[in-house]
Structures are given as C-alpha cells and as structure tokens.
Design a protein around this motif. Structure first.
Motif, mmCIF file in Angstrom:
data_model
loop_
_atom_site.group_PDB
_atom_site.id
_atom_site.type_symbol
_atom_site.label_atom_id
_atom_site.label_comp_id
_atom_site.label_asym_id
_atom_site.label_seq_id
_atom_site.Cartn_x
_atom_site.Cartn_y
_atom_site.Cartn_z
ATOM 1 N N ALA A 108 21.887 72.992 45.920
ATOM 2 C CA ALA A 108 21.892 72.653 44.502
ATOM 3 C C ALA A 108 23.318 72.707 43.983
ATOM 4 O O ALA A 108 24.052 73.659 44.266
ATOM 5 C CB ALA A 108 21.002 73.614 43.715
ATOM 6 N N ASP A 109 23.699 71.690 43.233
ATOM 7 C CA ASP A 109 25.049 71.633 42.672
ATOM 8 C C ASP A 109 25.118 72.490 41.415
ATOM 9 O O ASP A 109 24.545 72.128 40.376
ATOM 10 C CB ASP A 109 25.434 70.194 42.345
ATOM 11 N N ALA A 110 25.822 73.612 41.503
ATOM 12 C CA ALA A 110 25.999 74.481 40.339
ATOM 13 C C ALA A 110 27.111 73.975 39.437
ATOM 14 O O ALA A 110 27.085 74.200 38.226
ATOM 15 C CB ALA A 110 26.302 75.908 40.787
ATOM 16 N N LEU A 111 28.101 73.306 40.011
ATOM 17 C CA LEU A 111 29.186 72.690 39.249
ATOM 18 C C LEU A 111 29.397 71.276 39.771
ATOM 19 O O LEU A 111 29.330 71.034 40.981
ATOM 20 C CB LEU A 111 30.492 73.482 39.391
ATOM 21 N N ARG A 112 29.687 70.347 38.843
ATOM 22 C CA ARG A 112 29.946 68.964 39.220
ATOM 23 C C ARG A 112 31.134 68.427 38.432
ATOM 24 O O ARG A 112 31.142 68.468 37.201
ATOM 25 C CB ARG A 112 28.733 68.068 38.929
ATOM 26 N N GLY A 117 26.246 72.354 34.574
ATOM 27 C CA GLY A 117 27.242 72.441 35.632
ATOM 28 C C GLY A 117 28.419 71.510 35.475
ATOM 29 O O GLY A 117 29.210 71.348 36.409
ATOM 30 N N THR A 118 28.573 70.901 34.312
ATOM 31 C CA THR A 118 29.721 70.030 34.092
ATOM 32 C C THR A 118 30.280 70.271 32.702
ATOM 33 O O THR A 118 29.678 70.977 31.885
ATOM 34 C CB THR A 118 29.332 68.547 34.277
ATOM 35 N N VAL A 119 31.449 69.699 32.413
ATOM 36 C CA VAL A 119 32.081 69.846 31.106
ATOM 37 C C VAL A 119 31.645 68.684 30.230
ATOM 38 O O VAL A 119 32.001 67.530 30.486
ATOM 39 C CB VAL A 119 33.617 69.890 31.230
ATOM 40 N N ALA A 120 30.866 68.979 29.185
ATOM 41 C CA ALA A 120 30.378 67.944 28.285
ATOM 42 C C ALA A 120 31.467 67.489 27.313
ATOM 43 O O ALA A 120 31.578 66.304 26.995
ATOM 44 C CB ALA A 120 29.166 68.447 27.511
ATOM 45 N N GLU A 121 32.257 68.448 26.838
ATOM 46 C CA GLU A 121 33.305 68.128 25.876
ATOM 47 C C GLU A 121 34.432 69.140 26.028
ATOM 48 O O GLU A 121 34.185 70.321 26.284
ATOM 49 C CB GLU A 121 32.751 68.154 24.446
ATOM 50 N N SER A 122 35.657 68.689 25.872
ATOM 51 C CA SER A 122 36.804 69.592 25.998
ATOM 52 C C SER A 122 37.925 69.115 25.096
ATOM 53 O O SER A 122 38.053 67.922 24.814
ATOM 54 C CB SER A 122 37.300 69.651 27.450
ATOM 55 N N THR A 151 16.911 74.097 16.482
ATOM 56 C CA THR A 151 16.924 74.358 17.921
ATOM 57 C C THR A 151 17.160 73.051 18.674
ATOM 58 O O THR A 151 16.949 71.960 18.128
ATOM 59 C CB THR A 151 15.593 74.967 18.400
ATOM 60 N N ILE A 152 17.595 73.185 19.917
ATOM 61 C CA ILE A 152 17.721 72.032 20.804
ATOM 62 C C ILE A 152 16.429 71.963 21.613
ATOM 63 O O ILE A 152 16.119 72.905 22.344
ATOM 64 C CB ILE A 152 18.930 72.175 21.742
ATOM 65 N N PRO A 153 15.639 70.921 21.483
ATOM 66 C CA PRO A 153 14.372 70.847 22.218
ATOM 67 C C PRO A 153 14.594 70.965 23.720
ATOM 68 O O PRO A 153 15.638 70.569 24.258
ATOM 69 C CB PRO A 153 13.819 69.466 21.844
ATOM 70 N N GLY A 154 13.586 71.498 24.419
ATOM 71 C CA GLY A 154 13.672 71.587 25.869
ATOM 72 C C GLY A 154 14.465 72.788 26.327
ATOM 73 O O GLY A 154 14.750 73.708 25.574
ATOM 74 N N ARG A 155 14.855 72.765 27.586
ATOM 75 C CA ARG A 155 15.581 73.887 28.172
ATOM 76 C C ARG A 155 16.580 73.378 29.193
ATOM 77 O O ARG A 155 16.497 72.251 29.673
ATOM 78 C CB ARG A 155 14.607 74.867 28.828
ATOM 79 N N VAL A 156 17.543 74.242 29.517
ATOM 80 C CA VAL A 156 18.552 73.894 30.521
ATOM 81 C C VAL A 156 17.855 73.674 31.859
ATOM 82 O O VAL A 156 17.052 74.516 32.287
ATOM 83 C CB VAL A 156 19.600 75.018 30.649
ATOM 84 N N PRO A 157 18.111 72.562 32.559
ATOM 85 C CA PRO A 157 17.442 72.318 33.836
ATOM 86 C C PRO A 157 17.882 73.298 34.918
ATOM 87 O O PRO A 157 19.014 73.800 34.898
ATOM 88 C CB PRO A 157 17.864 70.883 34.193
ATOM 89 N N GLU A 158 16.969 73.599 35.827
ATOM 90 C CA GLU A 158 17.317 74.421 36.988
ATOM 91 C C GLU A 158 18.330 73.672 37.848
ATOM 92 O O GLU A 158 18.376 72.435 37.859
ATOM 93 C CB GLU A 158 16.066 74.727 37.812
ATOM 94 N N LEU A 159 19.136 74.434 38.600
ATOM 95 C CA LEU A 159 20.161 73.806 39.428
ATOM 96 C C LEU A 159 19.566 72.781 40.386
ATOM 97 O O LEU A 159 20.127 71.702 40.595
ATOM 98 C CB LEU A 159 20.925 74.874 40.224
ATOM 99 N N PRO A 182 23.127 65.462 32.561
ATOM 100 C CA PRO A 182 22.171 66.571 32.613
ATOM 101 C C PRO A 182 21.510 66.868 31.271
ATOM 102 O O PRO A 182 20.466 67.509 31.229
ATOM 103 C CB PRO A 182 23.026 67.755 33.079
ATOM 104 N N PHE A 183 22.105 66.368 30.176
ATOM 105 C CA PHE A 183 21.548 66.620 28.847
ATOM 106 C C PHE A 183 20.575 65.524 28.410
ATOM 107 O O PHE A 183 19.984 65.600 27.330
ATOM 108 C CB PHE A 183 22.691 66.737 27.830
ATOM 109 N N ALA A 184 20.364 64.513 29.251
ATOM 110 C CA ALA A 184 19.612 63.324 28.844
ATOM 111 C C ALA A 184 18.226 63.652 28.314
ATOM 112 O O ALA A 184 17.783 63.087 27.306
ATOM 113 C CB ALA A 184 19.520 62.350 30.017
ATOM 114 N N GLU A 185 17.509 64.572 28.961
ATOM 115 C CA GLU A 185 16.124 64.844 28.566
ATOM 116 C C GLU A 185 16.022 65.592 27.245
ATOM 117 O O GLU A 185 14.938 65.692 26.675
ATOM 118 C CB GLU A 185 15.406 65.624 29.669
#
Length: 336
Positions: free
Chosen positions: A24-28, A233-238, A273-281, A289-292
């Motif tokens: 599983a990719d923990a960081l991408r 596992g990735t940088v969405a904004e910086s 709240t942000i609907p849903g939850r963080v996906p498992e690795l 990864p935020f699409a859902e």
C-alpha cells in the motif's frame, strides 16, 4: 552566483508499506523543500501521511517499507543511506519530538541517563560532563527543579514536564532540523501554548529548520512560514501559510477551514463536516484520493493523480478544478 541548496529537498517521494492486504502506498509524489532557519507545517486528518513523512525523514519506517524518489539532507541522499550513517545522523543533525512523551521515554531509565545517551553517542561526553550538559538542557527547556529531575523516572513527571524532557533530548546535539510530530497532543491548552512557545524560542535562538506536524489550523497560522496540506498520502496544497489560508484553492483545504471550531458561534450550532472518511492505504484510488468526498468531483478526477500546478508564486494545488471561492482574508483571521 548559484543560490545555496536547501537544507532539505524532498522530490517525488513514494513510500510503500507491506500490509495484510498487500503493498500500500502511504506516500505518493510528495515534494517540498526546507531552508535553514525556515519553519514548515504539515496539516491534515489522521491517516493522511503526516507522520509517515516524518518517519521517512528520520529513517524510522517500518520493516519492509520501500522508498522511491529522493530525500536530500544537506546534499546527502537519504533514501540510500546505510544504517550506520543513519545512526550518526539521527539524533545528531536531525532530531524529532514525538507526540506522546510517555512512549518516547524509557520508563526504566532516569531522565539524566536518557539525555546523556545522545551526548555520549554523538558528542563523546561521559560522566560528570554529560550530567552537567543534561542539567543545562533541562534548565534551557525550563523544567522546574531541573537538578532534582535528573534522577527522576518518566512516571514521576507530569505530561508537560515529560514533553520538555523529550525536547531537551532532541536539542541535545544542536540539530540542523527539528521535526515536531503533534508535540502537544496529550497536553491541556495552557501547556500546549507553553510548549509551542518554547519550541519557537529555541528554533529562533539556534537557527534550526522546523518541520511541525499538527491538525490545528490556528497553530499553523501562528507558528509556520510555509504549509503543506496533506491528504491520502500526497500534498493537496502547499505554499506560504498566509497565502494558503487566505485563498484555500483545494476543496480539501476549504473543507478543513469550514470544519474548524470558532469562538462566538451560538450554542448548539453544528460544525460543518467533510462527508465520508479518509481512505485506507490499501484502498487509495488511482486518481485524486479526495474524489469520493469532494463536492467538485468530475469523472476525470478518478482517472489519475492530478499534477501539482502553481496558482500563485510558490503556491501549488493538486486539483483539476481548483477554486478560489473565498474573499482573501488575513491568515490568522482565516484560521481563527
């Protein structure tokens, strides 16, 4: 004249962990730089990759982890560094303050012994010299009754006192880079501010670079110059902290901002709240990864991980449909 290289340069970092369900990719594709004396924050929900990033920088990833990409510290490539060289670097030039001091300290050894260990390994100090330096460090982190605490065990100290000991251990060898992973998690609000003020003061005095990990928007607005918003596992904004908080281009950044608790809201008001939850690795999708959970998702978001595009100088967003939907505001006001 060629500008000096950054103290830390991470490029296209990928960390793959072995899990019961397979790799599983923990960081991408994580990329960022950190200059000497600069402060950088990592923020996001639990499971977004913040602590794995810190462990990768310390060479403390779980057994079986595979690392690709590049991590260069003061010109030295860390991804291929032998363990013997890691041991000379870790705790010496790169140090870490862990989020739970009770598990970071050895319950069987006294405080003085644990501080003296890094002094013995990296500075060659022993005996009275190591004890004197350990006392100086405890006094520097403002531990009450520092001389008596040298012979105390961790369970004899409060949570705030233990965290000061952990900071003293991290500072013992004068590191160039200090990583603080949720350093105030187990502390009450008053102690949180004291510990963060202490870290700020020590970083300024020694000219260290600081990588601060937190889930608190207010802490980031006050404490760091640049910010990485991590998700899946990735940088969405910086970008510069003020710019990220003022513009909030990524839907995830806006969701975090909207969900923050605020003073003055009427009793009984439900927080957004942000609907849903963080996906498992093991369940990370091929695309964003935020699409859902994203209110702006389109089919193309699910095809491939979006590139990190620059929307302002030094400000990057990994999104196919970024939107600056809020009026610009001051960073501290945005995070309040």
């Amino acid at each position: 004249m060629t500008p000096p290289a950054p103290l830390l340069a991470v490029a296209d970092l990928r960390v793959t962990l072995a899990t019961a369900r397979g790799p599983a990719d923990a960081l991408r594709d994580v990329s960022f730089t950190l200059e000497r004396g600069q402060t950088l924050g990592l923020i996001g929900e639990s499971g977004c990759g913040k602590s794995i990033t810190a462990l990768a920088l310390m060479g403390l990833l779980p057994d079986g982890a595979r690392v690709a990409g590049s991590m260069r510290f003061d010109g030295v490539e860390l991804t291929t560094l032998p363990e013997a060289d890691w041991c000379r670097l870790r705790g010496n030039r790169v140090a870490m303050v862990f989020q739970e001091p009770m598990t970071a300290l050895n319950p069987l050894h006294t405080i003085g012994t644990q501080i003296a260990e890094s002094l013995r390994l990296h500075k060659g100090l022993a005996g009275a010299a190591a004890r004197a330096e350990a006392l100086r460090l405890l006094e520097r982190v403002q531990l009450p009754q520092a001389r008596e605490r040298l012979d105390a065990h961790p369970h004899q100290l409060s949570g705030g006192q233990r965290q000061r000991v952990v900071i003293a251990i991290a500072l013992a060898c004068g590191p160039d880079l200090l990583i603080a992973d949720e350093p105030t998690t187990a502390l009450d609000v008053t102690l949180q501010r004291e510990v963060l003020d202490l870290i700020d003061e020590l970083v300024r005095e020694d000219g260290m670079a600081l990588l601060l990990i937190s889930h608190d928007l207010g802490v980031m607005a006050d404490r760091v110059q640049r910010l990485l918003v991590m998700y899946g596992g990735t940088v969405a904004e910086s970008g510069p902290t003020a710019e990220v908080f003022a513009r909030r281009w990524h839907p995830y950044t806006r969701g975090l901002h909207a969900a923050r608790p605020r003073l003055g809201i009427p009793r009984g008001t439900r927080l957004a709240t942000i609907p849903g939850r963080v996906p498992e690795l093991a369940d990370l999708p091929a695309g964003c990864p935020f699409a859902e959970r994203c209110p702006r998702v389109v089919d193309a978001c699910r095809v491939a991980l979006p590139a990190a595009d620059e929307v302002a100088p030094g400000h990057r967003v990994r999104c196919l449909r970024p939107g600056d939907e809020a009026e610009p505001v001051a960073a501290k006001e945005a995070a309040a």
